[in-house]
Design a protein around this motif. Structure first.
Motif, PDB file in Angstrom:
ATOM      1  N   GLY A 231      54.944  72.742 -31.588  1.00 21.43           N
ATOM      2  CA  GLY A 231      56.128  71.882 -31.596  1.00 21.43           C
ATOM      3  C   GLY A 231      56.955  72.066 -32.844  1.00 21.43           C
ATOM      4  N   VAL A 232      57.693  71.024 -33.182  1.00 23.54           N
ATOM      5  CA  VAL A 232      58.571  71.071 -34.342  1.00 23.54           C
ATOM      6  C   VAL A 232      57.720  70.994 -35.610  1.00 23.54           C
ATOM      7  CG1 VAL A 232      60.501  69.909 -35.462  1.00 23.54           C
ATOM      8  CG2 VAL A 232      60.318  69.878 -32.984  1.00 23.54           C
ATOM      9  N   PRO A 233      57.861  71.949 -36.542  1.00 23.20           N
ATOM     10  CA  PRO A 233      57.065  71.880 -37.769  1.00 23.20           C
ATOM     11  C   PRO A 233      57.435  70.664 -38.614  1.00 23.20           C
ATOM     12  CG  PRO A 233      58.679  73.652 -37.926  1.00 23.20           C
ATOM     13  CD  PRO A 233      58.752  73.127 -36.521  1.00 23.20           C
ATOM     14  N   LEU A 234      56.474  70.130 -39.357  1.00 20.99           N
ATOM     15  CA  LEU A 234      56.738  68.955 -40.203  1.00 20.99           C
ATOM     16  C   LEU A 234      57.843  69.279 -41.198  1.00 20.99           C
ATOM     17  CD1 LEU A 234      53.388  67.260 -41.104  1.00 20.99           C
ATOM     18  CD2 LEU A 234      54.785  67.111 -39.071  1.00 20.99           C
ATOM     19  N   GLY A 235      58.749  68.331 -41.396  1.00 21.03           N
ATOM     20  CA  GLY A 235      59.838  68.549 -42.329  1.00 21.03           C
ATOM     21  C   GLY A 235      60.964  69.364 -41.708  1.00 21.03           C
ATOM     22  N   GLY A 236      60.755  69.857 -40.495  1.00 17.20           N
ATOM     23  CA  GLY A 236      61.775  70.688 -39.848  1.00 17.20           C
ATOM     24  C   GLY A 236      62.865  69.843 -39.239  1.00 17.20           C
ATOM     25  N   GLU A 237      64.115  70.314 -39.342  1.00 19.48           N
ATOM     26  CA  GLU A 237      65.242  69.608 -38.745  1.00 19.48           C
ATOM     27  C   GLU A 237      65.376  70.093 -37.308  1.00 19.48           C
ATOM     28  OE1 GLU A 237      67.412  67.488 -40.224  1.00 19.48           O
ATOM     29  OE2 GLU A 237      66.695  67.609 -42.288  1.00 19.48           O
ATOM     30  N   LEU A 238      65.506  69.165 -36.377  1.00 19.72           N
ATOM     31  CA  LEU A 238      65.621  69.511 -34.958  1.00 19.72           C
ATOM     32  C   LEU A 238      66.744  70.509 -34.709  1.00 19.72           C
ATOM     33  CD1 LEU A 238      63.638  67.726 -33.530  1.00 19.72           C
ATOM     34  CD2 LEU A 238      65.534  66.800 -32.237  1.00 19.72           C
ATOM     35  N   GLU A 239      67.816  70.342 -35.464  1.00 25.38           N
ATOM     36  CA  GLU A 239      69.009  71.157 -35.288  1.00 25.38           C
ATOM     37  C   GLU A 239      68.736  72.646 -35.510  1.00 25.38           C
ATOM     38  OE1 GLU A 239      73.369  70.901 -37.363  1.00 25.38           O
ATOM     39  OE2 GLU A 239      71.971  69.287 -37.679  1.00 25.38           O
ATOM     40  N   TYR A 240      67.775  72.967 -36.384  1.00 22.58           N
ATOM     41  CA  TYR A 240      67.537  74.363 -36.738  1.00 22.58           C
ATOM     42  C   TYR A 240      66.333  74.951 -36.019  1.00 22.58           C
ATOM     43  CZ  TYR A 240      70.771  72.921 -40.308  1.00 22.58           C
ATOM     44  OH  TYR A 240      71.864  72.409 -40.947  1.00 22.58           O
ATOM     45  N   VAL A 241      65.718  74.188 -35.123  1.00 18.58           N
ATOM     46  CA  VAL A 241      64.536  74.668 -34.410  1.00 18.58           C
ATOM     47  C   VAL A 241      65.000  75.487 -33.206  1.00 18.58           C
ATOM     48  CG1 VAL A 241      62.688  73.834 -32.920  1.00 18.58           C
ATOM     49  CG2 VAL A 241      62.989  72.863 -35.188  1.00 18.58           C
ATOM     50  N   ASP A 242      64.302  76.585 -32.896  1.00 20.99           N
ATOM     51  CA  ASP A 242      64.729  77.422 -31.771  1.00 20.99           C
ATOM     52  C   ASP A 242      64.532  76.691 -30.441  1.00 20.99           C
ATOM     53  OD1 ASP A 242      61.966  78.886 -30.495  1.00 20.99           O
ATOM     54  OD2 ASP A 242      61.821  77.958 -32.464  1.00 20.99           O
ATOM     55  N   GLY A 243      65.282  77.137 -29.437  1.00 23.79           N
ATOM     56  CA  GLY A 243      65.280  76.484 -28.133  1.00 23.79           C
ATOM     57  C   GLY A 243      63.913  76.441 -27.477  1.00 23.79           C
ATOM     58  N   GLY A 244      63.166  77.533 -27.591  1.00 24.40           N
ATOM     59  CA  GLY A 244      61.834  77.591 -26.966  1.00 24.40           C
ATOM     60  C   GLY A 244      60.910  76.528 -27.534  1.00 24.40           C
ATOM     61  N   THR A 245      60.906  76.402 -28.863  1.00 29.58           N
ATOM     62  CA  THR A 245      60.049  75.407 -29.513  1.00 29.58           C
ATOM     63  C   THR A 245      60.478  74.002 -29.113  1.00 29.58           C
ATOM     64  OG1 THR A 245      59.609  76.854 -31.384  1.00 29.58           O
ATOM     65  CG2 THR A 245      59.314  74.495 -31.752  1.00 29.58           C
ATOM     66  N   LEU A 246      61.803  73.787 -29.069  1.00 28.64           N
ATOM     67  CA  LEU A 246      62.317  72.459 -28.734  1.00 28.64           C
ATOM     68  C   LEU A 246      61.923  72.088 -27.302  1.00 28.64           C
ATOM     69  CD1 LEU A 246      63.916  70.132 -29.837  1.00 28.64           C
ATOM     70  CD2 LEU A 246      66.012  71.236 -29.105  1.00 28.64           C
ATOM     71  N   ALA A 247      62.070  73.042 -26.376  1.00 29.11           N
ATOM     72  CA  ALA A 247      61.714  72.782 -24.978  1.00 29.11           C
ATOM     73  C   ALA A 247      60.218  72.469 -24.872  1.00 29.11           C
ATOM     74  CB  ALA A 247      62.061  73.995 -24.117  1.00 29.11           C
ATOM     75  N   HIS A 248      59.413  73.228 -25.608  1.00 31.59           N
ATOM     76  CA  HIS A 248      57.972  73.039 -25.612  1.00 31.59           C
ATOM     77  C   HIS A 248      57.603  71.670 -26.197  1.00 31.59           C
ATOM     78  CE1 HIS A 248      54.630  75.816 -24.868  1.00 31.59           C
ATOM     79  NE2 HIS A 248      53.933  74.949 -25.577  1.00 31.59           N
ATOM     80  N   ALA A 249      58.257  71.337 -27.310  1.00 24.24           N
ATOM     81  CA  ALA A 249      57.989  70.061 -27.972  1.00 24.24           C
ATOM     82  C   ALA A 249      58.381  68.900 -27.061  1.00 24.24           C
ATOM     83  CB  ALA A 249      58.759  69.976 -29.287  1.00 24.24           C
ATOM     84  N   PHE A 250      59.455  69.120 -26.312  1.00 24.41           N
ATOM     85  CA  PHE A 250      59.958  68.067 -25.432  1.00 24.41           C
ATOM     86  C   PHE A 250      59.007  67.830 -24.268  1.00 24.41           C
ATOM     87  CE2 PHE A 250      63.018  65.516 -23.277  1.00 24.41           C
ATOM     88  CZ  PHE A 250      63.807  65.047 -24.305  1.00 24.41           C
ATOM     89  N   SER A 251      58.587  68.939 -23.643  1.00 25.27           N
ATOM     90  CA  SER A 251      57.700  68.777 -22.479  1.00 25.27           C
ATOM     91  C   SER A 251      56.319  68.321 -22.931  1.00 25.27           C
ATOM     92  CB  SER A 251      57.616  70.075 -21.690  1.00 25.27           C
ATOM     93  OG  SER A 251      57.037  71.072 -22.488  1.00 25.27           O
ATOM     94  N   GLY A 252      55.953  68.610 -24.179  1.00 31.94           N
ATOM     95  CA  GLY A 252      54.629  68.213 -24.664  1.00 31.94           C
ATOM     96  C   GLY A 252      54.663  66.915 -25.444  1.00 31.94           C
ATOM     97  N   ARG A 253      55.603  66.023 -25.120  1.00 30.07           N
ATOM     98  CA  ARG A 253      55.711  64.788 -25.891  1.00 30.07           C
ATOM     99  C   ARG A 253      54.494  63.900 -25.680  1.00 30.07           C
ATOM    100  NH1 ARG A 253      59.606  64.549 -21.783  1.00 30.07           N
ATOM    101  NH2 ARG A 253      59.376  62.783 -20.358  1.00 30.07           N
ATOM    102  N   LEU A 254      54.190  63.116 -26.719  1.00 29.55           N
ATOM    103  CA  LEU A 254      52.974  62.313 -26.718  1.00 29.55           C
ATOM    104  C   LEU A 254      53.299  60.840 -26.833  1.00 29.55           C
ATOM    105  CD1 LEU A 254      51.130  64.427 -29.404  1.00 29.55           C
ATOM    106  CD2 LEU A 254      50.712  64.474 -26.962  1.00 29.55           C
ATOM    107  N   PRO A 255      52.439  59.986 -26.269  1.00 32.45           N
ATOM    108  CA  PRO A 255      52.655  58.546 -26.456  1.00 32.45           C
ATOM    109  C   PRO A 255      52.489  58.196 -27.931  1.00 32.45           C
ATOM    110  CG  PRO A 255      50.907  58.991 -24.855  1.00 32.45           C
ATOM    111  CD  PRO A 255      51.251  60.277 -25.485  1.00 32.45           C
ATOM    112  N   VAL A 256      53.300  57.282 -28.417  1.00 30.46           N
ATOM    113  CA  VAL A 256      53.221  56.854 -29.819  1.00 30.46           C
ATOM    114  C   VAL A 256      52.237  55.690 -29.917  1.00 30.46           C
ATOM    115  CG1 VAL A 256      54.478  55.864 -31.741  1.00 30.46           C
ATOM    116  CG2 VAL A 256      55.539  57.613 -30.334  1.00 30.46           C
TER     117      VAL A 256
END
Lengths: 171, 171
Positions: B146-171
């Motif tokens: 997913g998105v690396p810690l400290g990483g800004e969503l804006e600069y994350v590549d599309g593949g990682t963002l899509a993966h992070a989105f589909s792999g979302r977790l309950p808080v």
């Protein structure tokens, strides 16, 4: 760019200036999700095919564009316009979290997805919103944090690696 | 470094050369986990406090060092020494996956953790090992992507963002 316009294409420079001036006046914030739009409601909030029962909370309008481009997400958004940062005087009022609270209290939201950068301020913001949603009894999820796709484990920072490790998922 | 040693400190250069030569002869692979070690078994495999029921599969010895430094993991490892790459002639035999299969078949492994880089070849390797573990009926997990810690969503590549989105977790 300024040199190019001054030396080669002054007409394009004038056109760009007028378009910029017009956008500054015309573009406002969507009344529902707070993203940038020319109309009172943005195209996503107006679209009856979007499922407003899923609400994705992001920091800025550029994040909406990134998520629209990268994912198949078909819900609605709530754009914060920043992160909680008490030292810079940015509190819940500045991010208009009252509007989000209303939307949660109004019922109809089945899942609140936090797509906020995992920085220190971003995490604080996520935490605040998650508590707000818990009070309104709305289920909250956050996007996955971990090793970026294509990333080599060797070059990933320790914090991300530790997070990815503790957040491991069944295959 | 070569210039510094030649101009300032030839003795250190000779010492470095002899240490390097000695390491090349002395350092071999651990008989159990295949990491680099001077002894037949590495210090992790020898340590009775480590829980060998948890096995973390990594690509190389540097990944073992990274995980040991960043996390509290107290299980054992299996070091592949590469990734499956048929075009380069690297198949299951080159990675000594037979040893891993034996270890899984031997019982006693309660969880196999895949900590392999989410690159194309890495994912293929993970998939192969996950199927191997499924045959041996050993539960498999993979570290979070997913998105690396400290990483800004804006600069994350599309593949990682899509993966992070589909792999979302309950808080």
């Amino acid at each position: 760019m300024a040199f190019y316009l001054l030396e080669r294409d002054r007409d394009a420079g004038r056109h760009l200036a007028s378009v910029m001036a017009a956008s500054m006046d015309r573009i406002g914030r969507c009344e529902s999700c707070r993203t940038l739009t020319e109309a009172p409601l943005c195209s996503i909030c107006m679209n009856p095919k979007r499922d407003q029962g899923l609400v994705c909370v992001v920091e800025g309008p550029s994040d909406v564009a990134a998520i629209e481009q990268a994912t198949e997400f078909s819900g609605g958004y709530f754009v914060l316009g920043g992160r909680l940062s008490p030292l810079d005087g940015i509190g819940p009022e500045e991010l208009e979290l009252g509007r989000l609270r209303q939307r949660l209290a109004g019922g109809g939201v089945r899942e609140l997805i936090l797509a906020i950068s995992p920085t220190i301020e971003g995490s604080a913001t996520s935490h605040y919103i998650a508590e707000m949603a818990a009070l309104a009894q709305v289920p909250v999820t956050r996007i996955a944090h971990g090793v970026p796709l294509g990333g080599e484990l060797e070059y990933v920072d320790g914090g991300t690696l530790a997070h990815a490790f503790s957040g491991r998922l069944p295959v």
